[in-house]
Design a protein around this motif. Structure first.
Motif, short mmCIF file in Angstrom:
data_model
loop_
_atom_site.label_atom_id
_atom_site.label_comp_id
_atom_site.label_asym_id
_atom_site.label_seq_id
_atom_site.Cartn_x
_atom_site.Cartn_y
_atom_site.Cartn_z
N HIS A 50 -1.84 -17.35 -21.28
CA HIS A 50 -2.83 -17.47 -20.21
C HIS A 50 -2.34 -16.85 -18.91
O HIS A 50 -1.15 -16.93 -18.58
N SER A 63 -6.99 -15.02 -21.43
CA SER A 63 -6.09 -15.36 -22.53
C SER A 63 -6.10 -14.22 -23.54
O SER A 63 -7.17 -13.80 -24.00
N LYS A 87 -11.66 -11.13 -22.49
CA LYS A 87 -10.54 -12.08 -22.56
C LYS A 87 -10.67 -13.23 -21.57
O LYS A 87 -9.78 -14.04 -21.42
N GLU A 89 -11.65 -16.72 -20.38
CA GLU A 89 -11.89 -18.03 -20.98
C GLU A 89 -12.99 -18.72 -20.18
O GLU A 89 -13.00 -18.69 -18.96
N SER A 90 -13.90 -19.39 -20.87
CA SER A 90 -14.99 -20.06 -20.18
C SER A 90 -15.59 -21.10 -21.11
O SER A 90 -15.37 -21.08 -22.31
#
Length: 198
Positions: A50, A63, A87, A89-90
């Motif tokens: 991350h 990530s 990439k 993140e959600s």
């Protein structure tokens, strides 16, 4: 669409200094800010798989690799917004896509008009029906001012057999300026970190 350039970004951060709060393998916490004020300051934090960037220009979590510096590192400060967006993140795709892009309202309206023109050319409509259809498009879809409004109107539009069933409004997106700024901040910040840790 006005895109942020590397030169504009570099001007924004020309007085920023790096403070390393933690540097323990892939566990890092870095702050970049002007000593005189906090305007456009940002933090880069990494841990396995991350990279988190936070600050005045927004927050994003990426990530991809165990050491995310290896993913983003670019000595010539090149960015890859398309690939990097994948990439992010959600909690959902919609939240994720809205964090880095927005609908280009002019493009979607032009595309809707073109879509209607193609329909009229391919179908035999009376002059009155064509006029009504064009007026309905103008007063409904083309008068929309906000993203959610135009999407709702496109989805629900129908008149004389014309609708937007196969309309590709999803392709009418442009990157948000802050997203491009954050992409530059990541590669620039990693380069500054690398210069201090050779």
């Amino acid at each position: 669409m006005t895109t942020l350039t590397l030169e504009q970004f570099l001007d924004d951060v020309k007085h920023h200094e790096l403070t390393i709060h933690q540097n323990n393998g892939v566990y890092r916490h870095l702050t970049f800010k002007n000593a005189d004020d906090c305007h456009q300051s940002f933090n880069i934090t990494t841990f396995p798989n991350h990279l988190v960037i936070t600050g005045d220009m927004g927050t994003l979590v990426f990530s991809r690799l165990y050491d995310m510096f290896n993913f983003f590192r670019s000595d010539d400060l090149r960015i890859n917004p398309d690939y990097w967006a994948e990439k992010i993140e959600s909690t959902s795709y919609e939240v994720g896509i809205d964090s880095y892009s927005k609908l280009d309202m002019d493009e979607i309206k032009a595309l809707a008009q073109e879509y209607l023109d193609d329909f009229i050319r391919d179908n035999e409509l009376s002059e009155d029906d064509e006029s009504v259809l064009r007026l309905k498009l103008e007063t409904s879809v083309l008068s929309a001012e906000y993203e959610h409004e135009i999407i709702d109107r496109i989805i629900n539009f129908g008149c004389y057999g014309f609708d937007f069933e196969d309309f590709g409004w999803e392709d009418c997106r442009e990157y948000r300026r802050n997203y491009i700024w954050l992409c530059y901040a990541i590669v620039w910040g990693i380069k500054k970190f690398d210069e201090l840790n050779k």
